[in-house]
Design an enzyme around this catalytic site. Structure first.
Site, mmCIF file in Angstrom:
data_model
loop_
_atom_site.group_PDB
_atom_site.id
_atom_site.type_symbol
_atom_site.label_atom_id
_atom_site.label_comp_id
_atom_site.label_asym_id
_atom_site.label_seq_id
_atom_site.Cartn_x
_atom_site.Cartn_y
_atom_site.Cartn_z
ATOM 1 N N CYS B 83 0.678 -0.752 -0.168
ATOM 2 C CA CYS B 83 -0.033 0.190 0.094
ATOM 3 C C CYS B 83 0.744 1.585 -0.064
ATOM 4 O O CYS B 83 0.199 2.474 0.142
ATOM 5 C CB CYS B 83 -0.837 0.069 1.009
ATOM 6 S SG CYS B 83 -2.220 -0.890 1.020
ATOM 7 N N CYS B 206 -13.032 0.365 8.760
ATOM 8 C CA CYS B 206 -12.362 -0.075 7.872
ATOM 9 C C CYS B 206 -11.916 1.221 6.263
ATOM 10 O O CYS B 206 -12.715 1.328 5.810
ATOM 11 C CB CYS B 206 -12.346 -1.306 7.461
ATOM 12 S SG CYS B 206 -12.759 -2.719 8.956
ATOM 13 N N SER B 207 -11.141 1.205 5.968
ATOM 14 C CA SER B 207 -11.046 1.477 3.818
ATOM 15 C C SER B 207 -11.789 0.615 3.366
ATOM 16 O O SER B 207 -11.810 -0.073 3.502
ATOM 17 C CB SER B 207 -9.710 2.230 4.241
ATOM 18 O OG SER B 207 -8.835 1.104 3.797
ATOM 19 N N ILE B 209 -12.598 -0.982 -1.004
ATOM 20 C CA ILE B 209 -11.611 -1.415 -1.881
ATOM 21 C C ILE B 209 -12.845 -0.798 -2.462
ATOM 22 O O ILE B 209 -13.615 -0.252 -3.294
ATOM 23 C CB ILE B 209 -12.417 -2.888 -1.842
ATOM 24 C CG1 ILE B 209 -11.467 -3.549 -0.638
ATOM 25 C CG2 ILE B 209 -11.941 -3.242 -4.043
ATOM 26 C CD1 ILE B 209 -12.407 -5.030 -1.024
ATOM 27 N N HIS B 333 -9.177 3.796 -1.045
ATOM 28 C CA HIS B 333 -7.979 3.844 -0.714
ATOM 29 C C HIS B 333 -7.764 2.370 -2.052
ATOM 30 O O HIS B 333 -7.126 1.790 -1.889
ATOM 31 C CB HIS B 333 -7.908 2.449 0.487
ATOM 32 C CG HIS B 333 -6.589 2.203 0.984
ATOM 33 N ND1 HIS B 333 -5.418 3.006 -0.032
ATOM 34 C CD2 HIS B 333 -5.989 1.524 1.384
ATOM 35 C CE1 HIS B 333 -4.455 2.275 0.606
ATOM 36 N NE2 HIS B 333 -4.531 0.909 1.849
#
Lengths: 386, 386
Positions: B83, B206-207, B209, B333
């Site tokens: 990442c 959570c980030s 998809i 992200h």
């Protein structure tokens, strides 16, 4: 820009290394390299790997390799340009030092290809082609290079025998390289009678699937002179270029501008012409590739790659020795490692430590590492300095 | 080393961009960037992408992206550190210019994650962890960060509410960013009542998809002054560091040396301390990450990340605004693009063109981009110069 030298090289015998993981391979080559350099200072690590994701379910080698090398916290990056990933790793290490960001940069190339089946490996390699327009429609690299081979035979009269002679010569060299995956000698007839893969390319025209790694340590010429462990070898020229990813988009299927441009850039940077180069490691992923690359680099005229090979001009005792290591064909082709291993061989020759395959006149050498069907190319020129 | 400026930035609205392929995304962001710079000279391209191989069956972006950008033959490389691939692409572009190898370097980050299912995307992302010792045994990133969150709550008394407040704040900022994937406002209760993913982390911790890309164009400060299209923004500090790939190998599960070291390096290079930084884009892949990173960088004391967030210190009008773009949480992200998009946001703020989310005091900004569970980290410091 600072002048850069290669002060360490490391490899291991390549092959189907079932007992070694991708991390083991990268670490082993790196430790061999640091032992060769007699120094363990590493400011930065660049890792060439084509597809740890597809072959091993492992990305993020920029964290894993320094960690397993006992050098956690060291800045690292993984670089990729398909089968040219290794050459790119060396170029990145060069940039690190040239920019002044680092003084000692380790470049390690690695690929662990036998964790998947042969078919899966070929599919994995096909991700270096255009997935949507080439791979998805069923053509992979043997097919793409077969198209080039057919065109070369048609336009220049290149023969099956001449292509076979590339393999014969490279296996003859690999036979003298204790690290080669397939050191066995081979006759022209054996190549020409091997099983057909993609007409006209047969199994013995193709480089194998290999597990392996290679590493080189770079620093400034100034530091190298201070250390004095080995004869001084400098990187005097680097060229990088890209081209269309699809073979069908080239203006001429037999011309590869990425090779030509990368070669011109590297020669210009080194202040040399191709006539000043004594020998080269080039990207013989298929026998036809070696013939085409010789022509693209101007080592021979267009159409003369085949005849020059059969005449022995590229043999160890020829006018312009090519792939003294055995090349991808005999030494093996763990894709991300290949470009680094080419530097390993040229440095070995320039140091005069190549044993039975040592060239008499090895002062200036070239490496040519290529991705896909010529979509990218990295070229290095290395010189022995006294 | 030559001084480097950012003269162009480009993005698009991020989201589930079904109609766009990985090549479309990279090209669109790059063209937007070149339009912003008002120049189309590109000497080299560095492409940050975590896993085109796993997500799209497409490696060799170093050939594909220049080709589809109408810039075939341009030297290019793809770089990867999970990442942190985007940050690495910017650093590589910096090296190209700093070394003198290039004068204009384009860095583009891209990830097209919705070509596979959500489960496959999570598995693909898990290749940033140690495949043999972490992923293979069933733990993926929500699980790894949940372990850190639990430990942080236990040691420092960080609360569920404080973690939720990170998401609330980032969505409030993202609501002002027309390019954000999830610009919707969110309450603390909505975060805390969202579905459980890995205790104590819920879906809204959570980030997401995301499909997306971002690009920046770098050149020398000298060239930037000559062009004068935008207020001058320079990159004054860069830090890169790695750490153990396995979370369980850390001495302290709540300390992340890669962040600390990369931060120290970048600050030292810029001749600054963290007190000189006005604002930052940091890697909030989970709400707990933002809290831990603030502490690791010394923006707040250890254990104070949660309380500082709930007190509004990191809000747009706070003492030290964090993730004015909406961060990974709200902006999205697309892993390889994130580090480049962080630079996009900081440059936008430094230029004073951030519209409704514009900070009053934006002279010195920082980006912190991270791979895995902290196995790698890239930090940039950017400054507005008059």
């Amino acid at each position: 820009m600072r002048d850069i030298a290669v002060i360490g090289i490391g490899m291991m015998k390549w092959g189907e290394l079932w007992e070694k993981s991708i991390r083991d391979l990268a670490v082993e080559a790196s430790l061999n390299c640091l032992a060769d350099a007699g120094i363990d200072r590493v400011d930065t690590i660049s890792i060439g790997c084509m597809s740890g994701g597809i072959f091993n379910g492992q990305e993020h080698l920029a964290s894993m390799i320094p960690d397993y090398l006992g050098m956690k916290n060291t800045p690292a990056m993984r670089v990729e340009s398909a089968c040219a990933s290794g050459g790119l790793a060396v170029r990145t290490a060069f940039l690190e030092i040239a920019s002044g960001m680092s003084d000692y940069a380790l470049a390690v190339g690695v690929e662990k290809m036998t964790d998947v089946s042969g078919g899966e490996a070929t599919d994995g390699l096909a991700t270096a082609a255009d997935q949507d327009y080439e791979a998805f429609n069923g053509i992979n690299f043997p097919g793409l290079y077969a198209l080039m081979a057919k065109a070369h035979m048609h336009r220049y009269g290149t023969t099956r025998e001449q292509m076979a002679d590339v393999a014969v010569k490279n296996h003859r060299n690999g036979n003298l390289n204790p690290l080669a995956q397939f050191p066995g000698l081979m006759t022209r007839e054996q190549v020409m009678n091997s099983v057909m893969v993609a007409d006209p390319l047969r199994l013995m025209d193709c480089s194998p699937i290999t597990d392996g790694a290679a590493a080189v340590l770079l620093t400034t010429v100034e530091e190298a002179k201070r250390l004095k462990k080995h004869p001084l070898v400098v990187i005097s020229g680097i060229g990088l270029a890209s081209d269309t990813i699809q073979l069908c988009q080239r203006k001429d299927i037999l011309k590869c501008p990425a090779i030509e441009l990368a070669g011109q850039k590297a020669l210009k940077m080194a202040g040399k012409t191709i006539r000043d180069i004594n020998f080269a490691e080039i990207h013989d992923c298929f026998t036809i590739s070696e013939i085409m690359i010789m022509e693209e680099l101007g080592i021979v005229e267009r159409g003369q790659g085949g005849p020059a090979t059969s005449a022995g001009h590229t043999a160890l005792d020829g006018k312009f020795p090519i792939n003294t290591s055995g090349g991808l064909k005999s030494k093996g082709h763990p894709v991300g490692a290949t470009g680094v291993a080419q530097i390993y061989e040229v440095v070995t020759q320039l140091r005069g430590t190549a044993g039975k395959r040592q060239l008499k006149n090895a002062k200036v050498g070239m490496t040519q590492n290529m991705g896909g069907s010529g979509g990218s190319c990295v070229i290095h020129i290395l010189e022995a300095k006294s």
